[in-house]
Write an enzyme that holds these catalytic residues in place. Structure first.
Site, PDB file in Angstrom:
ATOM      1  N   LYS A  45       0.530   1.678  -3.972  1.00  0.00           N
ATOM      2  CA  LYS A  45      -0.496   2.530  -3.373  1.00  0.00           C
ATOM      3  C   LYS A  45      -0.214   2.791  -1.895  1.00  0.00           C
ATOM      4  O   LYS A  45      -0.494   3.882  -1.388  1.00  0.00           O
ATOM      5  CB  LYS A  45      -1.881   1.911  -3.544  1.00  0.00           C
ATOM      6  CG  LYS A  45      -2.140   0.646  -2.751  1.00  0.00           C
ATOM      7  CD  LYS A  45      -3.546   0.139  -2.985  1.00  0.00           C
ATOM      8  CE  LYS A  45      -3.787  -1.153  -2.236  1.00  0.00           C
ATOM      9  NZ  LYS A  45      -3.715  -1.003  -0.786  1.00  0.00           N
ATOM     10  N   THR A  46       0.362   1.811  -1.206  1.00  0.00           N
ATOM     11  CA  THR A  46       0.673   2.018   0.203  1.00  0.00           C
ATOM     12  C   THR A  46       1.735   3.097   0.362  1.00  0.00           C
ATOM     13  O   THR A  46       1.675   3.927   1.266  1.00  0.00           O
ATOM     14  CB  THR A  46       1.156   0.713   0.841  1.00  0.00           C
ATOM     15  OG1 THR A  46       0.183  -0.288   0.618  1.00  0.00           O
ATOM     16  CG2 THR A  46       1.372   0.894   2.334  1.00  0.00           C
ATOM     17  N   ASP A 231      -8.090   3.684   2.026  1.00  0.00           N
ATOM     18  CA  ASP A 231      -7.418   2.659   1.231  1.00  0.00           C
ATOM     19  C   ASP A 231      -8.445   1.614   0.790  1.00  0.00           C
ATOM     20  O   ASP A 231      -9.477   1.431   1.439  1.00  0.00           O
ATOM     21  CB  ASP A 231      -6.322   2.009   2.084  1.00  0.00           C
ATOM     22  CG  ASP A 231      -5.430   1.085   1.275  1.00  0.00           C
ATOM     23  OD1 ASP A 231      -5.423   1.186   0.031  1.00  0.00           O
ATOM     24  OD2 ASP A 231      -4.727   0.274   1.896  1.00  0.00           O
ATOM     25  N   GLU A 232      -8.166   0.908  -0.305  1.00  0.00           N
ATOM     26  CA  GLU A 232      -9.050  -0.142  -0.827  1.00  0.00           C
ATOM     27  C   GLU A 232     -10.466   0.395  -1.013  1.00  0.00           C
ATOM     28  O   GLU A 232     -11.454  -0.262  -0.644  1.00  0.00           O
ATOM     29  CB  GLU A 232      -9.055  -1.360   0.110  1.00  0.00           C
ATOM     30  CG  GLU A 232      -7.683  -1.953   0.393  1.00  0.00           C
ATOM     31  CD  GLU A 232      -7.087  -2.712  -0.785  1.00  0.00           C
ATOM     32  OE1 GLU A 232      -7.712  -2.715  -1.869  1.00  0.00           O
ATOM     33  OE2 GLU A 232      -5.997  -3.281  -0.632  1.00  0.00           O
ATOM     34  N   GLN A 262     -10.049  -4.728  -8.754  1.00  0.00           N
ATOM     35  CA  GLN A 262      -9.878  -5.609  -7.597  1.00  0.00           C
ATOM     36  C   GLN A 262     -11.077  -5.578  -6.655  1.00  0.00           C
ATOM     37  O   GLN A 262     -10.959  -5.926  -5.478  1.00  0.00           O
ATOM     38  CB  GLN A 262      -8.603  -5.226  -6.836  1.00  0.00           C
ATOM     39  CG  GLN A 262      -7.339  -5.377  -7.659  1.00  0.00           C
ATOM     40  CD  GLN A 262      -6.092  -5.081  -6.863  1.00  0.00           C
ATOM     41  OE1 GLN A 262      -5.706  -5.830  -5.953  1.00  0.00           O
ATOM     42  NE2 GLN A 262      -5.433  -3.983  -7.191  1.00  0.00           N
ATOM     43  N   ARG A 617      -1.218 -11.709  -6.959  1.00  0.00           N
ATOM     44  CA  ARG A 617      -0.591 -11.966  -5.658  1.00  0.00           C
ATOM     45  C   ARG A 617       0.813 -12.532  -5.836  1.00  0.00           C
ATOM     46  O   ARG A 617       1.587 -12.561  -4.882  1.00  0.00           O
ATOM     47  CB  ARG A 617      -1.407 -12.968  -4.832  1.00  0.00           C
ATOM     48  CG  ARG A 617      -2.846 -12.603  -4.502  1.00  0.00           C
ATOM     49  CD  ARG A 617      -2.996 -11.248  -3.915  1.00  0.00           C
ATOM     50  NE  ARG A 617      -3.312 -10.253  -4.932  1.00  0.00           N
ATOM     51  CZ  ARG A 617      -3.217  -8.945  -4.767  1.00  0.00           C
ATOM     52  NH1 ARG A 617      -2.773  -8.454  -3.628  1.00  0.00           N
ATOM     53  NH2 ARG A 617      -3.534  -8.104  -5.741  1.00  0.00           N
TER      54      ARG A 617
END
Length: 760
Positions: A45-46, A231-232, A262, A617
């Site tokens: 996504k980044t 973002d997020e 998430q 993670r």
């Protein structure tokens, strides 16, 4: 090895869109109109956000100052800016707006401070500052802090601000009774008098301006940006969503990137319904799903999918990877937390032996209290580690003291800073004098230093008290004058000298005093570093600029880059990744920590998402441990393995270890409230001996549990309520299978009552 960090799934790219997969390219090349990108864990996504910004700059020729990219941590924002710069060049990206919600709003608010009723040097109050203000408000109103705990009161006020409600608006909803409404009103007024805002105000004030059709500042805000990227997005709360919706209202070029799987911050106000219902506000939004995971091995991805697939109401999507299966996920059964800690230490040693760097290893737990035994064992094995989310550098008393001096120089109206350092180091200004001073400030709606002038001129104080106040006022005047010519770090040096703070610590000549002096030197070094970095970017280094930067620092931002193992709660791990992860304490009543009550289904669903975040993670190796018994808060309990482990795919995991036979039963409903089990206190629902079905919570960590749902410690002096006797005050607690609370009820005298029959 990958470098640990919020955005380290992939290396920065210097190439074109050919490096994107098909869904990524689709999101990057979307030109105008609303865009929703569902980005699974480790799906790049980044890369999508950074390439999209680069594409807006290069292809659509959007001026950089017309682009706003918002995320949730300073670390993530810095990484995002660095990667955009790598793609587009520093000369192009210098004017981009990239930052956190709070940093962006702080910047906008300084431009439009007049409309918000602030000066350009307003202060940003942190948690301890807010507690100091609320404590004074409670005292002014004659409200007992045992009935109105400041942390809980602030939590309720924060919840209203996250919904965008002023005191009057909160009153209209019936959310507050008369007392709480008065507290909120007085707290709001105290901040205004002090020329200060809390973190919620930063977003609330800017949102109100941006939504106001009659506001000149609002018009400027709505016209400022052509493209807004978030973002997020799954972590946004209502007021944050209202803000970005208002900023993008003119062009409707709003791109949100997130993953409902998430969403783990409901207790902070994050509303997963915002990402799931984005199409209701933007029915024409283009939806793109990023489902290929580039971070983790095949077995870890399969394990994560096994955990999240049973979740209710999730947006339909799959997570997959082209990576090799890798090592199976190891599910290790251990006897107890000591056995668990020894196992963790062995795994870390083995991973280091095979060449893995310590910085690429992390240990996760649900609550901070679980780290104690792990820390003991790591120390005994000489394994260096850092705790993420524990005591932070900028929370240390001496650091906050020096910052309070500097903030009071910068903002003379900040009464929270005045109250903190007026007698630090000791200069003979007692509690009564300070109370009278704060009363004068509240009564006349004066700032801190203004109140000193009024108090000295008045007749309520004795000659000695007035003399000491005058001396302090002269000190602050001298420092304020010096601030006009000295750079910030030299001003800090002057504060330590003229206030006698450094000399007081040197005279103490203790190990603790030496450590505090070291921390003060570190702070001065931090200020000097800020001056250097600001100068390198063409920014004028100012005291106000440094104070704002410090106010917006998060726990993740303070992670060290030294070669040491990281220990943290799963909440703190969000956005990070590691080669090897050890996820500890996977037992029912620990993780998940809530029960199967229908009213708590949302909590259980969030716990499932939290487990998914923990698993995703890990890049190459993942160990999951669960103990047959665990001692926390002085109680030993027999526990079942986490119900989430039943959802793991058999072909992706391996079972290890064994536990001695223990008393087992089906998990019981988990109590909503908990009380510390230390001497003289009681834990709701806990028996004297170990049994399954007892709730385990962290009594000290605000990172893990929302303020309104945090455990409540019952001890002497606390208030309780009985259906027959009314409200009483606890005198003592008698522990046992059925703990007894001895409490005094004004109309009925002292009673001994089984705790189960009391509300508190």
């Amino acid at each position: 090895m990958c470098e640990r960090g919020a955005m380290s799934s992939e290396p920065p790219a210097k190439v074109g869109p050919s490096q994107l997969n098909e869904p990524q390219a689709e999101a990057v090349q979307h030109a105008e109109g609303p865009l929703l990108v569902f980005a699974g864990a480790g799906s790049g996504k980044t890369r999508v956000i950074t390439y999209r910004v680069a594409n807006l700059l290069a292809t659509l020729r959007v001026p950089p100052y017309r682009i706003l990219a918002v995320t949730f941590t300073n670390k993530a924002a810095a990484e995002m800016r660095a990667r955009i710069t790598d793609l587009a060049g520093a000369e192009v990206t210098e004017d981009l707006w990239v930052g956190t919600f709070h940093a962006t709003c702080a910047r906008l608010l300084r431009r439009h401070h007049d409309e918000a009723g602030l000066t350009s040097k307003y202060s940003i109050y942190d948690d301890s500052d807010q507690r100091a203000v609320i404590s004074r408000v409670l005292k002014q109103l004659g409200l007992d802090e045992r009935r109105f705990p400041p942390k809980r009161v602030l939590g309720k006020i924060s919840a209203q601000k996250r919904e965008g409600r002023s005191p009057n608006e909160a009153a209209a909803t019936g959310a507050f009774d008369e007392s709480m409404l008065e507290v909120y009103t007085r707290y709001d007024q105290a901040l205004k008098t002090a020329d200060a805002v809390d973190f919620d105000d930063l977003i609330l004030l800017v949102t109100r301006m941006a939504e106001d059709p009659q506001s000149a500042a609002g018009r400027e805000l709505r016209e400022r940006f052509e493209h807004v990227l978030v973002d997020e997005f799954q972590d946004t709360n209502l007021i944050q969503y209202r803000l970005i919706r208002a900023l993008a209202a003119r062009t409707r070029n709003l791109c949100v990137v997130g993953d409902d799987d998430q969403s783990i911050y409901r207790w902070r106000g994050a509303d997963v319904r915002l990402i799931r219902g984005f199409h209701r506000d933007f029915p024409d939004a283009k939806i793109v799903k990023l489902e290929q995971n580039y971070r983790s091995s095949g077995n870890i991805v399969a394990t994560a999918l096994g955990i999240i697939s049973p979740a209710a109401d999730r947006a339909p999507k799959e997570l997959w990877t082209a990576a090799e299966p890798g090592a199976p996920v190891s599910v290790r059964a251990v006897r107890d937390e000591r056995d668990e800690a020894e196992f963790v230490a062995r795994v870390i040693a083995d991973e280091r032996e095979r060449g893995l760097g310590a910085r690429d290893i992390a240990v996760f737990y649900r609550v901070h209290a679980q780290s104690r035994v792990i820390e003991e064992v790591l120390r005994s094995r000489n394994i260096p580690y850092q705790i993420i989310g524990g005591m932070k550098f900028f929370e240390r008393a001496e650091v906050k003291d020096l910052l309070a001096y500097l903030r009071l120089v910068d903002n003379p109206r900040s009464d929270a800073d005045l109250a903190r350092i007026i007698n630090v180091p000791a200069r003979g200004i007692g509690t009564k004098t300070l109370e009278r001073l704060m009363h004068t400030a509240a009564e006349q709606q004066l700032g801190g230093l203004e109140a000193i002038d009024a108090a000295v001129e008045g007749s309520g104080l004795g000659t000695a008290a007035k003399k000491k106040l005058r001396a302090f006022r002269e000190l602050m005047t001298e420092l304020a004058e010096a601030s006009q010519t000295l750079p910030p770090h030299e001003l800090g040096e002057l504060v330590l000298e003229r206030s006698s703070y450094r000399q007081t610590l040197q005279d103490a000549d203790t190990a603790e005093a030496d450590a505090r002096l070291g921390n003060l030197s570190e702070l001065l070094g931090s200020i000097a570093e800020y001056e250097t970095s600001a100068g390198a970017t063409g920014e004028e280094p100012t005291l106000n600029g440094y104070l704002q930067r410090v106010a917006l620092i998060t726990s993740v931002d303070s992670m060290q880059d030294e070669p040491i193992v990281s220990l943290m709660t799963v909440h703190a791990a969000k956005g990070l990744e590691f080669e090897t992860v050890l996820l500890t304490g996977m037992e029912d009543e620990v993780f998940p920590y809530r029960g199967l009550d229908e009213d708590e289904l949302e909590d259980l669903e969030e716990e499932r998402r939290l487990a998914y975040v923990a698993i995703t993670r890990a890049r190459r190796r993942l160990w999951i441990t669960h103990a047959g018994q665990r001692t926390l808060f002085g109680r030993t309990r027999y526990l079942e393995s986490s119900r989430f482990l039943r959802d793991l795919p058999a072909n992706a995991i391996s079972h290890e270890g064994s536990m001695p036979a223990s008393r087992r039963s089906a998990p019981s409903a988990w109590p909503v409230r908990g009380v510390s089990a230390s001497a003289g206190t009681w834990t709701a629902g806990f028996s004297a001996g170990p049994r399954p079905g007892e709730r385990i919570v962290d009594h000290s960590s605000g990172d893990d549990i929302p303020p309104d749902e945090a455990p409540v410690t019952l001890r002497a002096g606390d208030s309780v309520r009985h259906p027959r006797f009314g409200e009483g005050i606890v005198e003592r607690v008698e522990p046992g299978v059925k703990p007894i609370v001895v409490a005094n009820f004004p109309d009925h005298g002292t009673k001994r009552i089984v705790a189960d029959y009391l509300k508190f």
